[in-house]
Each structure stands twice: as structure tokens, then as C-alpha cells.
Design a protein around this motif. Structure first.
Motif, PDB file in Angstrom:
ATOM      1  N   ILE A   8      36.439  37.781  39.433  1.00  0.00           N
ATOM      2  CA  ILE A   8      37.506  38.748  39.159  1.00  0.00           C
ATOM      3  C   ILE A   8      38.807  38.291  39.792  1.00  0.00           C
ATOM      4  O   ILE A   8      39.867  38.326  39.161  1.00  0.00           O
ATOM      5  CB  ILE A   8      37.106  40.152  39.655  1.00  0.00           C
ATOM      6  CG1 ILE A   8      35.921  40.681  38.852  1.00  0.00           C
ATOM      7  CG2 ILE A   8      38.294  41.119  39.571  1.00  0.00           C
ATOM      8  CD1 ILE A   8      35.251  41.912  39.468  1.00  0.00           C
ATOM      9  N   TYR A  11      39.935  34.960  37.749  1.00  0.00           N
ATOM     10  CA  TYR A  11      40.210  35.026  36.311  1.00  0.00           C
ATOM     11  C   TYR A  11      40.720  36.384  35.819  1.00  0.00           C
ATOM     12  O   TYR A  11      41.216  36.478  34.706  1.00  0.00           O
ATOM     13  CB  TYR A  11      38.952  34.673  35.513  1.00  0.00           C
ATOM     14  CG  TYR A  11      38.389  33.312  35.835  1.00  0.00           C
ATOM     15  CD1 TYR A  11      39.077  32.153  35.502  1.00  0.00           C
ATOM     16  CD2 TYR A  11      37.160  33.189  36.478  1.00  0.00           C
ATOM     17  CE1 TYR A  11      38.561  30.907  35.798  1.00  0.00           C
ATOM     18  CE2 TYR A  11      36.627  31.936  36.776  1.00  0.00           C
ATOM     19  CZ  TYR A  11      37.336  30.800  36.441  1.00  0.00           C
ATOM     20  OH  TYR A  11      36.817  29.574  36.732  1.00  0.00           O
ATOM     21  N   GLY A  12      40.556  37.425  36.632  1.00  0.00           N
ATOM     22  CA  GLY A  12      40.984  38.753  36.208  1.00  0.00           C
ATOM     23  C   GLY A  12      42.499  38.886  36.169  1.00  0.00           C
ATOM     24  O   GLY A  12      43.200  38.254  36.958  1.00  0.00           O
ATOM     25  N   GLN A  13      42.982  39.690  35.258  1.00  0.00           N
ATOM     26  CA  GLN A  13      44.416  39.947  35.143  1.00  0.00           C
ATOM     27  C   GLN A  13      44.640  41.452  35.170  1.00  0.00           C
ATOM     28  O   GLN A  13      44.022  42.189  34.404  1.00  0.00           O
ATOM     29  CB  GLN A  13      44.975  39.381  33.832  1.00  0.00           C
ATOM     30  CG  GLN A  13      44.839  37.895  33.709  1.00  0.00           C
ATOM     31  CD  GLN A  13      45.261  37.410  32.329  1.00  0.00           C
ATOM     32  OE1 GLN A  13      45.421  38.186  31.395  1.00  0.00           O
ATOM     33  NE2 GLN A  13      45.455  36.114  32.202  1.00  0.00           N
ATOM     34  N   LEU A  20      42.166  46.324  33.972  1.00  0.00           N
ATOM     35  CA  LEU A  20      41.772  45.019  34.488  1.00  0.00           C
ATOM     36  C   LEU A  20      41.209  44.213  33.333  1.00  0.00           C
ATOM     37  O   LEU A  20      40.197  44.577  32.733  1.00  0.00           O
ATOM     38  CB  LEU A  20      40.719  45.161  35.596  1.00  0.00           C
ATOM     39  CG  LEU A  20      40.180  43.851  36.163  1.00  0.00           C
ATOM     40  CD1 LEU A  20      41.296  43.025  36.810  1.00  0.00           C
ATOM     41  CD2 LEU A  20      39.067  44.128  37.165  1.00  0.00           C
ATOM     42  N   LYS A  21      41.861  43.109  33.021  1.00  0.00           N
ATOM     43  CA  LYS A  21      41.457  42.249  31.905  1.00  0.00           C
ATOM     44  C   LYS A  21      40.525  41.171  32.452  1.00  0.00           C
ATOM     45  O   LYS A  21      40.935  40.315  33.233  1.00  0.00           O
ATOM     46  CB  LYS A  21      42.710  41.647  31.272  1.00  0.00           C
ATOM     47  CG  LYS A  21      42.476  40.912  29.988  1.00  0.00           C
ATOM     48  CD  LYS A  21      43.838  40.509  29.417  1.00  0.00           C
ATOM     49  CE  LYS A  21      43.837  39.861  28.176  1.00  0.00           C
ATOM     50  NZ  LYS A  21      43.451  39.041  27.397  1.00  0.00           N
ATOM     51  N   VAL A  22      39.260  41.261  32.059  1.00  0.00           N
ATOM     52  CA  VAL A  22      38.249  40.286  32.491  1.00  0.00           C
ATOM     53  C   VAL A  22      37.507  39.723  31.275  1.00  0.00           C
ATOM     54  O   VAL A  22      36.341  39.362  31.356  1.00  0.00           O
ATOM     55  CB  VAL A  22      37.255  40.922  33.499  1.00  0.00           C
ATOM     56  CG1 VAL A  22      37.925  41.185  34.833  1.00  0.00           C
ATOM     57  CG2 VAL A  22      36.643  42.198  32.939  1.00  0.00           C
ATOM     58  N   VAL A 155      31.576  46.321  37.245  1.00  0.00           N
ATOM     59  CA  VAL A 155      32.835  46.521  37.952  1.00  0.00           C
ATOM     60  C   VAL A 155      33.183  48.004  37.981  1.00  0.00           C
ATOM     61  O   VAL A 155      33.305  48.635  36.935  1.00  0.00           O
ATOM     62  CB  VAL A 155      33.994  45.748  37.268  1.00  0.00           C
ATOM     63  CG1 VAL A 155      35.293  45.929  38.043  1.00  0.00           C
ATOM     64  CG2 VAL A 155      33.650  44.269  37.114  1.00  0.00           C
TER      65      VAL A 155
END
Length: 192
Positions: A8, A11-13, A20-22, A155
Motif C-alpha cells: 500500500i 503502490y497505493g495512491q 485509496l487507489k490500490v 484494507v
């Protein structure tokens, strides 16, 4: 789970609106080796729990649930569908679920053929924010006379109300990564 937190963080945004973009490893493109580690961890966390079915909701929880099922003696995975199709009977359990990410309410269904009275159900999903999907899955299990014996989440957004509300119901809830806070401007993610 440190390995998931590392994914996360790397690479998470963080997007505006507490999103949260995963999707590069969890819910669009799937990292199967990570899912395998998550499955092992769910088995460890629910090792003393009798489980006859794993249930999730379409679509992002399916991959995680299927990999995890291998560690629970390949119990069947049932997923709640977000639409009726010609190949599912009309004899279904149904409930409404509001999606945090999609900002809409869906009717979700499970065929009565696959969820029964006496089933011991482990719910597995990718995210827990406000808990709407989990409450919907719990409602479907309740309609069937099945017992939700645990919930496994990849998550959890710990700063949103879902986790606290589900835990207050007395359900054994385990999240592999709990996010304490996120900042869309800086991209910073803090874990509990």
C-alpha cells in the motif's frame, strides 16, 4: 500485515474524497503471490473457527476469497451478485448495498441454492470503509439462517465508522491493514 502495508505504501495512491487507489495489485490487477500470503494470514487469524462457506461480494473480493479458500480446506466461495442474470434462479436472498467508491446503491443477491441454514460463514472483502457491503452480506447470511463466524478484510479505513460498527455487533473482525489516516495532497498514508 506488514507485507500488505508495504504494498500500500509503495503502490497505493491517495485520491481526494478519502479514496485509496490500490488497483495495481489488489482490485483491478491482482498480485496472486500477495493474495496467497493474505490467504495464509486469514487462515492463521481464523484457525480455531469452524467455517463451511466463504462469502464475498462482486467483484473485488472474489480473488482474495478464492485464494483464501485453499487454506480453509477448499470450502466453497459464494459471492453476492450485483445483478440478476438468466442463469441464476429467481429464488434468491436479496438486500441493498451502498458503495462508497461508486456512490450508488445496488441490489445484491445470492441464490438460495448456495447459502443455507446452519452454514458457518467467513466474510472476506477487499475494503472496509463505512461497512455497507458487510452489513449487506450479514443480512444475506441472516436471511438464510446462516451464521457469520468471522470477517476478514484486506484494507480497513480505520478513520471511517464501518469497522467500529461491525465490531460493536460482536463479530470477529480481522483486517490485514488498518489505515489510520490518508492525505490526498501529500500522498501520506499512516497505518494503525
Amino acid at each position: 500485515m506488514k507485507v500488505l502495508e508495504d504494498y500500500i505504501a509503495k503502490y497505493g495512491q491517495v485520491k481526494p474524497g478519502n479514496v485509496l487507489k490500490v488497483d495495481s495489485f489488489l482490485n483491478h490487477q491482482m498480485d496472486v503471490s500477495l493474495f496467497n500470503e493474505m490467504g495464509k494470514e486469514f487462515k492463521r487469524l481464523f484457525a480455531d473457527t469452524e467455517i463451511t462457506k466463504i462469502m464475498t461480494i462482486e467483484a473485488s473480493g472474489i480473488g482474495i476469497a478464492c485464494i483464501a479458500a485453499q487454506y480453509f480446506n477448499n470450502v466453497p466461495v459464494v459471492f453476492a451478485k450485483k445483478s440478476q442474470s438468466v442463469n441464476i434462479s429467481s429464488d434468491v436472498y436479496a438486500t441493498k448495498v451502498e458503495s462508497f467508491t461508486h456512490k450508488k446503491t445496488c441490489d445484491v443477491i445470492v441464490s438460495k441454492q448456495y447459502l443455507h441454514k446452519g452454514d458457518k460463514v467467513l466474510l472476506i472483502d477487499d475494503f472496509l470503509a463505512n461497512g455497507c457491503a458487510l452489513r449487506g452480506l450479514m443480512d444475506l447470511a441472516n436471511q438464510a439462517g446462516a451464521e457469520v463466524v468471522g470477517i476478514g478484510i484486506a484494507v480497513e479505513k480505520g478513520f471511517q465508522k464501518g469497522g467500529d460498527e461491525i465490531r460493536a455487533r460482536g463479530v470477529h473482525l480481522e483486517s490485514l491493514a488498518i489505515i489510520e489516516s490518508m492525505n490526498a495532497e501529500t500522498g501520506e498514508i499512516k497505518f494503525r
